[in-house]
Design a protein around this motif. Structure first.
Motif, mmCIF file in Angstrom:
data_model
loop_
_atom_site.group_PDB
_atom_site.id
_atom_site.type_symbol
_atom_site.label_atom_id
_atom_site.label_comp_id
_atom_site.label_asym_id
_atom_site.label_seq_id
_atom_site.Cartn_x
_atom_site.Cartn_y
_atom_site.Cartn_z
ATOM 1 N N VAL A 115 79.392 -68.777 45.363
ATOM 2 C CA VAL A 115 78.971 -68.633 43.961
ATOM 3 C C VAL A 115 78.224 -69.897 43.549
ATOM 4 N N ASP A 116 77.379 -69.749 42.545
ATOM 5 C CA ASP A 116 76.661 -70.926 42.059
ATOM 6 C C ASP A 116 77.528 -71.679 41.053
ATOM 7 N N ARG A 117 77.046 -72.798 40.616
ATOM 8 C CA ARG A 117 77.790 -73.685 39.715
ATOM 9 C C ARG A 117 78.178 -72.973 38.417
ATOM 10 N N ASP A 118 77.230 -72.236 37.842
ATOM 11 C CA ASP A 118 77.510 -71.560 36.568
ATOM 12 C C ASP A 118 78.597 -70.506 36.704
ATOM 13 N N GLU A 119 78.536 -69.720 37.782
ATOM 14 C CA GLU A 119 79.565 -68.698 37.969
ATOM 15 C C GLU A 119 80.925 -69.331 38.247
ATOM 16 N N ALA A 120 80.961 -70.412 39.008
ATOM 17 C CA ALA A 120 82.229 -71.104 39.262
ATOM 18 C C ALA A 120 82.829 -71.610 37.951
ATOM 19 N N ARG A 121 81.999 -72.209 37.106
ATOM 20 C CA ARG A 121 82.480 -72.688 35.799
ATOM 21 C C ARG A 121 82.984 -71.521 34.950
ATOM 22 N N ARG A 122 82.233 -70.410 34.928
ATOM 23 C CA ARG A 122 82.626 -69.246 34.138
ATOM 24 C C ARG A 122 83.968 -68.692 34.610
ATOM 25 N N LEU A 123 84.162 -68.609 35.921
ATOM 26 C CA LEU A 123 85.420 -68.093 36.457
ATOM 27 C C LEU A 123 86.593 -69.014 36.108
ATOM 28 N N LEU A 124 86.375 -70.311 36.208
ATOM 29 C CA LEU A 124 87.449 -71.248 35.878
ATOM 30 C C LEU A 124 87.798 -71.193 34.390
ATOM 31 N N VAL A 125 86.781 -71.112 33.538
ATOM 32 C CA VAL A 125 87.024 -71.053 32.093
ATOM 33 C C VAL A 125 87.733 -69.755 31.723
ATOM 34 N N SER A 126 87.438 -68.682 32.471
ATOM 35 C CA SER A 126 88.071 -67.391 32.162
ATOM 36 C C SER A 126 89.507 -67.319 32.667
ATOM 37 N N GLY A 127 89.989 -68.366 33.335
ATOM 38 C CA GLY A 127 91.399 -68.396 33.723
ATOM 39 C C GLY A 127 91.672 -68.304 35.208
ATOM 40 N N LEU A 128 90.669 -68.151 36.030
ATOM 41 C CA LEU A 128 90.893 -68.103 37.478
ATOM 42 C C LEU A 128 91.360 -69.487 37.935
ATOM 43 N N PRO A 129 92.429 -69.565 38.713
ATOM 44 C CA PRO A 129 92.944 -70.882 39.101
ATOM 45 C C PRO A 129 91.997 -71.638 40.034
ATOM 46 N N ALA A 130 92.010 -72.945 39.886
ATOM 47 C CA ALA A 130 91.258 -73.836 40.759
ATOM 48 C C ALA A 130 92.150 -74.248 41.921
ATOM 49 N N CYS A 131 91.557 -74.464 43.064
ATOM 50 C CA CYS A 131 92.298 -74.932 44.235
ATOM 51 C C CYS A 131 92.911 -76.301 43.923
ATOM 52 N N THR A 132 94.153 -76.478 44.304
ATOM 53 C CA THR A 132 94.830 -77.750 44.038
ATOM 54 C C THR A 132 94.468 -78.826 45.075
ATOM 55 N N HIS A 133 93.757 -78.439 46.129
ATOM 56 C CA HIS A 133 93.378 -79.394 47.166
ATOM 57 C C HIS A 133 92.001 -80.002 46.906
ATOM 58 N N CYS A 134 91.008 -79.140 46.645
ATOM 59 C CA CYS A 134 89.642 -79.653 46.474
ATOM 60 C C CYS A 134 89.282 -79.874 45.002
ATOM 61 N N ARG A 135 90.080 -79.381 44.089
ATOM 62 C CA ARG A 135 89.932 -79.592 42.639
ATOM 63 C C ARG A 135 88.512 -79.333 42.112
ATOM 64 N N PRO A 136 88.020 -78.102 42.229
ATOM 65 C CA PRO A 136 86.677 -77.818 41.722
ATOM 66 C C PRO A 136 86.585 -77.963 40.205
ATOM 67 N N ASP A 137 87.714 -77.810 39.501
ATOM 68 C CA ASP A 137 87.693 -77.955 38.039
ATOM 69 C C ASP A 137 87.316 -79.382 37.642
ATOM 70 N N GLN A 138 87.765 -80.365 38.384
ATOM 71 C CA GLN A 138 87.405 -81.752 38.091
ATOM 72 C C GLN A 138 85.930 -82.017 38.376
ATOM 73 N N HIS A 139 85.445 -81.482 39.506
ATOM 74 C CA HIS A 139 84.043 -81.689 39.867
ATOM 75 C C HIS A 139 83.093 -80.984 38.900
ATOM 76 N N LEU A 140 83.555 -79.882 38.328
ATOM 77 C CA LEU A 140 82.712 -79.118 37.405
ATOM 78 C C LEU A 140 82.907 -79.538 35.965
ATOM 79 N N GLY A 141 83.772 -80.522 35.714
ATOM 80 C CA GLY A 141 83.985 -81.018 34.356
ATOM 81 C C GLY A 141 84.868 -80.141 33.504
ATOM 82 N N ILE A 142 85.718 -79.345 34.130
ATOM 83 C CA ILE A 142 86.648 -78.484 33.387
ATOM 84 C C ILE A 142 88.055 -79.008 33.657
ATOM 85 N N ILE A 143 88.543 -79.832 32.766
ATOM 86 C CA ILE A 143 89.873 -80.424 32.936
ATOM 87 C C ILE A 143 90.785 -79.799 31.902
ATOM 88 N N GLU A 144 91.937 -79.359 32.377
ATOM 89 C CA GLU A 144 92.920 -78.747 31.460
ATOM 90 C C GLU A 144 93.643 -79.796 30.663
#
Length: 112
Positions: A83-112
């Motif tokens: 998926v591209d960056r925008d779709e990854a951000r959209r999925l994370l914002v919609s509630g899909l969990p981020a991997c706890t190992h590679c932490r894509p939420d941190q790299h994409l600027g989505i911190i809970e």
């Protein structure tokens, strides 16, 4: 001067034919290598860009997404799609969990 060639015409012509055959073989190989390189370059230009994010997919009807990963995450399962960056951000914002190992939420600027 180099004069190690045979003195008679028959052997000189034989050597000339032999060298022409080798030049033809070399030219054929050069053409094949150029063709292969042109095809590879064409394939590189036509291939889709490599995405930095992947979505791990579940099992079952529709294979729903289960988790977002970075492209090179070792913890991602075998069922995945890029998926591209925008779709990854959209999925994370919609509630899909981020991997706890590679932490894509941190790299994409989505911190809970």
């Amino acid at each position: 001067m180099f004069d190690d060639l045979p003195p008679d015409l028959e052997r000189l012509l034989t050597l000339r034919v032999w060298h022409v055959m080798w030049l033809q073989r070399i030219d054929t190989k050069i053409a094949a290598v150029r063709q292969r390189e042109a095809e590879q370059e064409h394939g590189r230009r036509r291939s889709p860009p490599v995405q930095d994010w992947i979505v791990e997919l579940g099992i079952g009807v529709g294979r729903p997404p289960t988790q977002v990963h970075a492209r090179d995450c070792y913890a991602a399962g075998k069922r995945r799609r890029p998926v591209d960056r925008d779709e990854a951000r959209r999925l994370l914002v919609s509630g899909l969990p981020a991997c706890t190992h590679c932490r894509p939420d941190q790299h994409l600027g989505i911190i809970e």
